[in-house]
Design a protein around this motif. Structure first.
Motif, PDB file in Angstrom:
ATOM      1  N   ARG A   5       0.828  -1.210   0.000  1.00  0.00           N
ATOM      2  CA  ARG A   5       0.000   0.000   0.000  1.00  0.00           C
ATOM      3  C   ARG A   5       0.864   1.262   0.000  1.00  0.00           C
ATOM      4  O   ARG A   5       0.565   2.227  -0.709  1.00  0.00           O
ATOM      5  N   LEU A   6       1.943   1.264   0.784  1.00  0.00           N
ATOM      6  CA  LEU A   6       2.846   2.415   0.792  1.00  0.00           C
ATOM      7  C   LEU A   6       3.513   2.609  -0.571  1.00  0.00           C
ATOM      8  O   LEU A   6       3.676   3.745  -1.032  1.00  0.00           O
ATOM      9  N   ALA A   7       3.882   1.511  -1.225  1.00  0.00           N
ATOM     10  CA  ALA A   7       4.478   1.607  -2.558  1.00  0.00           C
ATOM     11  C   ALA A   7       3.471   2.187  -3.548  1.00  0.00           C
ATOM     12  O   ALA A   7       3.821   3.026  -4.382  1.00  0.00           O
ATOM     13  N   MET A   9       1.037   4.227  -2.824  1.00  0.00           N
ATOM     14  CA  MET A   9       0.871   5.645  -2.513  1.00  0.00           C
ATOM     15  C   MET A   9       2.040   6.466  -3.062  1.00  0.00           C
ATOM     16  O   MET A   9       1.846   7.582  -3.535  1.00  0.00           O
ATOM     17  N   ARG A  10       3.248   5.901  -3.026  1.00  0.00           N
ATOM     18  CA  ARG A  10       4.396   6.606  -3.599  1.00  0.00           C
ATOM     19  C   ARG A  10       4.236   6.746  -5.110  1.00  0.00           C
ATOM     20  O   ARG A  10       4.573   7.783  -5.678  1.00  0.00           O
ATOM     21  N   ARG A  11       3.716   5.711  -5.750  1.00  0.00           N
ATOM     22  CA  ARG A  11       3.490   5.780  -7.195  1.00  0.00           C
ATOM     23  C   ARG A  11       2.458   6.846  -7.532  1.00  0.00           C
ATOM     24  O   ARG A  11       2.590   7.561  -8.525  1.00  0.00           O
ATOM     25  N   ARG A  25       1.886   9.592  -5.955  1.00  0.00           N
ATOM     26  CA  ARG A  25       2.501  10.913  -5.822  1.00  0.00           C
ATOM     27  C   ARG A  25       3.424  11.254  -6.983  1.00  0.00           C
ATOM     28  O   ARG A  25       3.631  12.416  -7.301  1.00  0.00           O
ATOM     29  N   SER A  26       3.997  10.246  -7.623  1.00  0.00           N
ATOM     30  CA  SER A  26       4.959  10.526  -8.686  1.00  0.00           C
ATOM     31  C   SER A  26       4.347  10.505 -10.081  1.00  0.00           C
ATOM     32  O   SER A  26       4.945  10.995 -11.026  1.00  0.00           O
ATOM     33  N   THR A  78       6.426  14.510 -11.384  1.00  0.00           N
ATOM     34  CA  THR A  78       7.604  14.958 -10.632  1.00  0.00           C
ATOM     35  C   THR A  78       7.805  16.459 -10.829  1.00  0.00           C
ATOM     36  O   THR A  78       7.529  16.995 -11.892  1.00  0.00           O
TER      37      THR A  78
END
Length: 119
Positions: free
Chosen positions: A84-86, A88-90, A92-93, A110
């Protein structure tokens, strides 16, 4: 080995398994790591005993299986959170969109912090 030594090892292992269960239920990963060394040492002592009461061994086996199930579920939860954290990072980018035909398109989000000078 005497029966007293055997019951001491069984009792100590039983205590460690209960502490491990409590640590698993509370999410105390540090305690689980510390208890692992104690558990391994006690299992090694147990393996060299000549006589072990069958009921005591059966009880210990049940507790070990229970703790292993708890550990498996805890690891599955940790993997789920990591996934889930991965995700969420995707998010954002980049931004994924779909056109009218259903074709997926990714837009890079970015921040470009470079400065371009024009004459």
């Amino acid at each position: 080995m005497s029966n007293v030594v055997g019951s001491d090892v069984i009792g100590a292992l039983d205590d460690v398994l209960e502490k491990e269960r409590e640590a698993l239920l509370s999410g105390n990963l540090e305690a689980i790591g510390r208890l692992l060394e104690q558990k391994e040492a006690l299992i090694e002592e147990l393996s060299v005993l000549e006589e072990i009461e069958a009921k005591a061994l059966h009880d210990l086996t049940g507790k070990m299986k229970r703790n292993q199930d708890l550990l498996d579920h805890a690891l599955a939860g940790i993997r789920s959170v990591a996934g889930r954290l991965a995700a969420m990072r995707r998010v954002r980018s980049s931004l994924d969109t779909y056109d009218a035909n259903g074709t997926k398109r990714s837009v890079d989000m970015t921040n470009d912090t470079s400065l371009e000078k024009r004459a």
